[in-house]
Design an enzyme around this catalytic site. Structure first.
Site, PDB file in Angstrom:
ATOM      1  N   TYR A 136      34.396  45.482  30.992  1.00  0.00           N
ATOM      2  CA  TYR A 136      35.242  45.871  32.124  1.00  0.00           C
ATOM      3  C   TYR A 136      36.135  44.700  32.564  1.00  0.00           C
ATOM      4  O   TYR A 136      37.341  44.863  32.771  1.00  0.00           O
ATOM      5  CB  TYR A 136      34.387  46.377  33.312  1.00  0.00           C
ATOM      6  CG  TYR A 136      35.266  46.701  34.498  1.00  0.00           C
ATOM      7  CD1 TYR A 136      36.057  47.851  34.520  1.00  0.00           C
ATOM      8  CD2 TYR A 136      35.355  45.824  35.586  1.00  0.00           C
ATOM      9  CE1 TYR A 136      36.908  48.124  35.585  1.00  0.00           C
ATOM     10  CE2 TYR A 136      36.206  46.088  36.651  1.00  0.00           C
ATOM     11  CZ  TYR A 136      36.979  47.245  36.646  1.00  0.00           C
ATOM     12  OH  TYR A 136      37.832  47.493  37.689  1.00  0.00           O
TER      13      TYR A 136
ATOM     14  N   ARG B  57      32.291  37.734  45.074  1.00  0.00           N
ATOM     15  CA  ARG B  57      32.712  37.514  46.459  1.00  0.00           C
ATOM     16  C   ARG B  57      32.930  38.831  47.200  1.00  0.00           C
ATOM     17  O   ARG B  57      32.638  38.957  48.382  1.00  0.00           O
ATOM     18  CB  ARG B  57      34.014  36.699  46.441  1.00  0.00           C
ATOM     19  CG  ARG B  57      34.495  36.247  47.787  1.00  0.00           C
ATOM     20  CD  ARG B  57      35.962  35.873  47.731  1.00  0.00           C
ATOM     21  NE  ARG B  57      36.775  37.006  47.302  1.00  0.00           N
ATOM     22  CZ  ARG B  57      38.042  36.918  46.916  1.00  0.00           C
ATOM     23  NH1 ARG B  57      38.635  35.750  46.880  1.00  0.00           N
ATOM     24  NH2 ARG B  57      38.716  37.993  46.557  1.00  0.00           N
TER      25      ARG B  57
ATOM     26  N   ARG C  87      32.528  51.286  45.301  1.00  0.00           N
ATOM     27  CA  ARG C  87      32.812  50.840  43.946  1.00  0.00           C
ATOM     28  C   ARG C  87      31.772  49.806  43.566  1.00  0.00           C
ATOM     29  O   ARG C  87      31.469  48.918  44.344  1.00  0.00           O
ATOM     30  CB  ARG C  87      34.206  50.217  43.876  1.00  0.00           C
ATOM     31  CG  ARG C  87      35.274  51.119  44.475  1.00  0.00           C
ATOM     32  CD  ARG C  87      36.515  51.096  43.652  1.00  0.00           C
ATOM     33  NE  ARG C  87      36.220  51.371  42.258  1.00  0.00           N
ATOM     34  CZ  ARG C  87      37.058  51.124  41.261  1.00  0.00           C
ATOM     35  NH1 ARG C  87      38.219  50.576  41.499  1.00  0.00           N
ATOM     36  NH2 ARG C  87      36.724  51.410  40.028  1.00  0.00           N
TER      37      ARG C  87
ATOM     38  N   PHE D 245      49.943  26.432  37.199  1.00  0.00           N
ATOM     39  CA  PHE D 245      49.825  27.879  37.379  1.00  0.00           C
ATOM     40  C   PHE D 245      48.438  28.370  36.929  1.00  0.00           C
ATOM     41  O   PHE D 245      47.842  29.239  37.566  1.00  0.00           O
ATOM     42  CB  PHE D 245      50.934  28.577  36.578  1.00  0.00           C
ATOM     43  CG  PHE D 245      50.774  30.049  36.449  1.00  0.00           C
ATOM     44  CD1 PHE D 245      51.059  30.889  37.514  1.00  0.00           C
ATOM     45  CD2 PHE D 245      50.320  30.612  35.261  1.00  0.00           C
ATOM     46  CE1 PHE D 245      50.899  32.263  37.403  1.00  0.00           C
ATOM     47  CE2 PHE D 245      50.159  31.981  35.144  1.00  0.00           C
ATOM     48  CZ  PHE D 245      50.453  32.804  36.214  1.00  0.00           C
TER      49      PHE D 245
HETATM   50  C1  D61 Z   1      45.908  31.915  33.872  1.00  0.00           C
HETATM   51  C2  D61 Z   1      46.441  32.108  35.140  1.00  0.00           C
HETATM   52  C3  D61 Z   1      46.166  33.259  35.813  1.00  0.00           C
HETATM   53  C4  D61 Z   1      45.338  34.229  35.263  1.00  0.00           C
HETATM   54  C5  D61 Z   1      44.815  34.008  33.987  1.00  0.00           C
HETATM   55  C6  D61 Z   1      45.106  32.836  33.309  1.00  0.00           C
HETATM   56  C7  D61 Z   1      44.004  34.984  33.415  1.00  0.00           C
HETATM   57  C8  D61 Z   1      43.754  36.135  34.102  1.00  0.00           C
HETATM   58  C9  D61 Z   1      44.263  36.340  35.353  1.00  0.00           C
HETATM   59  C10 D61 Z   1      45.063  35.406  35.933  1.00  0.00           C
HETATM   60  C11 D61 Z   1      43.963  37.614  36.056  1.00  0.00           C
HETATM   61  C12 D61 Z   1      42.844  37.410  37.022  1.00  0.00           C
HETATM   62  C13 D61 Z   1      42.599  38.555  37.939  1.00  0.00           C
HETATM   63  C14 D61 Z   1      41.614  38.109  38.990  1.00  0.00           C
HETATM   64  C15 D61 Z   1      41.794  38.843  40.276  1.00  0.00           C
HETATM   65  N1  D61 Z   1      41.417  40.212  40.101  1.00  0.00           N
HETATM   66  C16 D61 Z   1      42.194  41.232  40.492  1.00  0.00           C
HETATM   67  O1  D61 Z   1      43.273  41.048  41.005  1.00  0.00           O
HETATM   68  C17 D61 Z   1      41.626  42.605  40.232  1.00  0.00           C
HETATM   69  O2  D61 Z   1      42.565  43.455  39.644  1.00  0.00           O
HETATM   70  C18 D61 Z   1      42.611  43.323  38.235  1.00  0.00           C
HETATM   71  C19 D61 Z   1      43.681  44.223  37.649  1.00  0.00           C
HETATM   72  C20 D61 Z   1      45.079  43.770  38.018  1.00  0.00           C
HETATM   73  C21 D61 Z   1      45.378  42.367  37.563  1.00  0.00           C
HETATM   74  C22 D61 Z   1      46.664  41.963  38.153  1.00  0.00           C
HETATM   75  C23 D61 Z   1      47.019  40.525  37.917  1.00  0.00           C
HETATM   76  C24 D61 Z   1      46.334  39.524  38.590  1.00  0.00           C
HETATM   77  C25 D61 Z   1      46.704  38.211  38.449  1.00  0.00           C
HETATM   78  C26 D61 Z   1      47.774  37.874  37.644  1.00  0.00           C
HETATM   79  C27 D61 Z   1      48.480  38.884  36.966  1.00  0.00           C
HETATM   80  C28 D61 Z   1      48.080  40.193  37.113  1.00  0.00           C
HETATM   81  C29 D61 Z   1      49.603  38.554  36.211  1.00  0.00           C
HETATM   82  C30 D61 Z   1      50.005  37.248  36.123  1.00  0.00           C
HETATM   83  C31 D61 Z   1      49.325  36.253  36.781  1.00  0.00           C
HETATM   84  C32 D61 Z   1      48.212  36.544  37.523  1.00  0.00           C
HETATM   85  C33 D61 Z   1      41.095  43.158  41.534  1.00  0.00           C
HETATM   86  O3  D61 Z   1      42.106  43.359  42.463  1.00  0.00           O
HETATM   87  C34 D61 Z   1      41.680  43.683  43.765  1.00  0.00           C
HETATM   88  C35 D61 Z   1      41.672  42.442  44.592  1.00  0.00           C
HETATM   89  O4  D61 Z   1      40.767  41.635  44.443  1.00  0.00           O
HETATM   90  O5  D61 Z   1      42.593  42.291  45.428  1.00  0.00           O
HETATM   91  C36 D61 Z   1      40.332  44.433  41.214  1.00  0.00           C
HETATM   92  O6  D61 Z   1      40.807  45.516  41.462  1.00  0.00           O
HETATM   93  O7  D61 Z   1      39.226  44.259  40.674  1.00  0.00           O
HETATM   94 MG    MG Z   2      40.914  47.349  40.343  1.00  0.00          MG
END
Ligand code: D61
Ligand code: MG
Length: 414
Positions: free
Chosen positions: A169, A213, A226, A286
């Site tokens: 997931y 968290r 959820r 970043f």
């Molecule tokens: C380097 C720098 C940034 C990185 C990376 C490597 C590898 C992965 C990520 C960022 C993504 C990490 C996501 C962690 C936070 N989780 C969420 O926001 C959950 O949603 C996941 C699906 C949508 C992802 C959208 C996203 C997030 C960060 C990004 C990106 C896209 C594109 C570019 C840079 C960063 C979480 O959201 C709800 C919440 O916590 O607000 C969920 O629904 O589980």
């Molecule tokens: Mg989500």
């Protein structure tokens, strides 16, 4: 307000980075592009991402646009996934076809709340901007959107049972972001293409920290809770995941929490390896800033019953310090070393996973020490006794009040 004053009094050295951050944020707000669709995308980015907007802003222009759109597309997809009021038979086809919708400037689907609803209602502006990106950026974004949508759809009707499910997931919702970002960095010509395995670990570490968290927020979700904590872990401590939030189970709850943190710590060394290979300083920052925030958050959550009572968040001032001090790999090793020390100091011998947790932390510390760059640095945790007197505090407050009043007065919508 009084709470904030007390926090600042306890951490006077937060003030300088906080001011710097405030100024940087104002500067970023002023840099909004003139075209209406790009202006919308950057404004939206600032509104919906608490932490990513500032670091995205520092990337080189072309890459910045691609990452901004990548973020908004996936945020929109996630808004569909997270809206528990959409029936499954409506939701699944939207998730699995989302990679087509980004090419269609007439498509939209209203869901989510507040800023997320605005993002969904005005999604055509994101599509318009997407279509202006270079082909290699578009293809990377499309590919990840397709795979993430399919993965989210798979987990709509499936519970996270095993640790493998949990990793799967997290791969869909965050590991794939890591893969996509590595592609975008490579397409921009600034970085070698990182391995999928290490890119995935970057996302898993961030996502697992979020899932730990956000336990209470997710379990209390209306109309339907959820659940992302894998049964394979929590069943050792309670019969139902929601039992963790009841006071009578607090001992088991904290043990389960510590087990989850130990699981997340497995990814740290991969993340360090990924970051050590980056070359461009803005891409490095970043990537590194969210990772340091994650280990800081884990250190804060470990053995902390508050996770089951509300949201545990890093102090704003500590966040500002991380942003201010993260310039190169030595800073990352330093931060990971400090937070591992803090974590180690919290491990209780009686915790069922104590040995495993400690050996993980020691491995992390060894990697940091072996880098050979740990000397001569400011620590995030071992604070030297504050070196100030009361007259200085009074002075500082006067200066600060004036500055904050000034900054707020100059804000356009306030
Ligand atoms: C380097 C720098 C940034 C990185 C990376 C490597 C590898 C992965 C990520 C960022 C993504 C990490 C996501 C962690 C936070 N989780 C969420 O926001 C959950 O949603 C996941 C699906 C949508 C992802 C959208 C996203 C997030 C960060 C990004 C990106 C896209 C594109 C570019 C840079 C960063 C979480 O959201 C709800 C919440 O916590 O607000 C969920 O629904 O589980
Ligand atoms: Mg989500």
């Amino acid at each position: 307000m009084m709470g904030r004053v007390c926090v600042i009094l306890k951490h006077p050295d937060d003030i300088y980075p906080l001011m710097k951050l405030k100024i940087a944020a104002r500067h970023a707000e002023k840099q909004i592009p003139p075209e209406p669709h790009w202006a919308f995308c950057y404004r939206m980015l600032h509104k919906v991402s608490r932490s990513f907007a500032l670091v995205i802003q520092q990337l080189p222009a072309e890459l910045r646009n691609a990452v901004c759109i990548f973020y908004l597309v996936l945020r929109a997809l996630d808004t569909v996934e997270d809206d528990t009021s959409i029936p499954t038979d409506v939701k699944v086809p939207i998730l699995t076809a989302f990679h087509h919708h980004i090419y269609d400037c007439d498509w939209h689907f209203s869901c989510g709340a507040k800023d997320y609803k605005v993002l969904m209602d005005q999604f055509h502006l994101v599509s318009t901007a997407f279509l202006e990106l270079g082909k290699s950026y578009q293809e990377a974004i499309e590919d990840i959107t397709k795979r993430m949508g399919a993965g989210m759809a798979k987990f709509i009707c499936k519970e996270v049972e095993t640790i493998d499910d949990y990793d799967e997931y997290c791969h869909y919702v965050a590991g794939l972001v890591g893969l996509g970002l590595s592609k975008l960095f490579h397409a921009s010509g600034s970085e070698d293409l990182a391995s999928d395995y290490l890119s995935n670990s970057m996302g898993l570490f961030l996502q697992k920290t979020n899932i730990i968290r956000d336990y209470l927020e997710d379990i209390n979700e209306i109309p339907k809770s959820r659940m992302f904590w894998p049964r394979e872990i929590w069943r050792k401590y309670v019969n139902k995941l929601e039992d963790l939030k009841y006071e009578e189970n607090s001992e088991k709850a904290v043990q389960c929490l510590n087990n989850m943190v130990t699981n997340a710590l497995m990814h740290v060394e991969d993340c360090l390896k990924y970051m050590a290979a980056l070359r461009d300083p803005s891409i490095f920052r970043f990537c590194a800033i969210p990772q340091i925030m994650a280990i800081g958050t884990l250190a804060l959550c470990y053995n902390n019953i508050e996770v089951f009572l509300g949201v545990v968040k890093m102090r704003r001032g500590l966040t500002a310090k991380v942003i201010d001090r993260t310039k190169m790999m030595a800073d990352v090793y330093g931060a990971f070393f400090d937070f591992s020390c803090l974590l180690k100091s919290k491990v209780n011998k009686s915790d069922p996973n104590a040995t495993r947790t400690l050996s993980r932390l020691e491995a992390v510390q060894k990697t940091c020490r072996d880098s050979g760059v740990l000397n001569n640095r400011k620590s995030y945790i071992v604070r030297s006794e504050p070196r100030y007197n009361s007259a200085l505090i009074v002075m500082l407050f006067i200066v600060l009040s004036i500055l904050f009043a000034y900054l707020n007065a100059k804000r356009p919508n306030n």
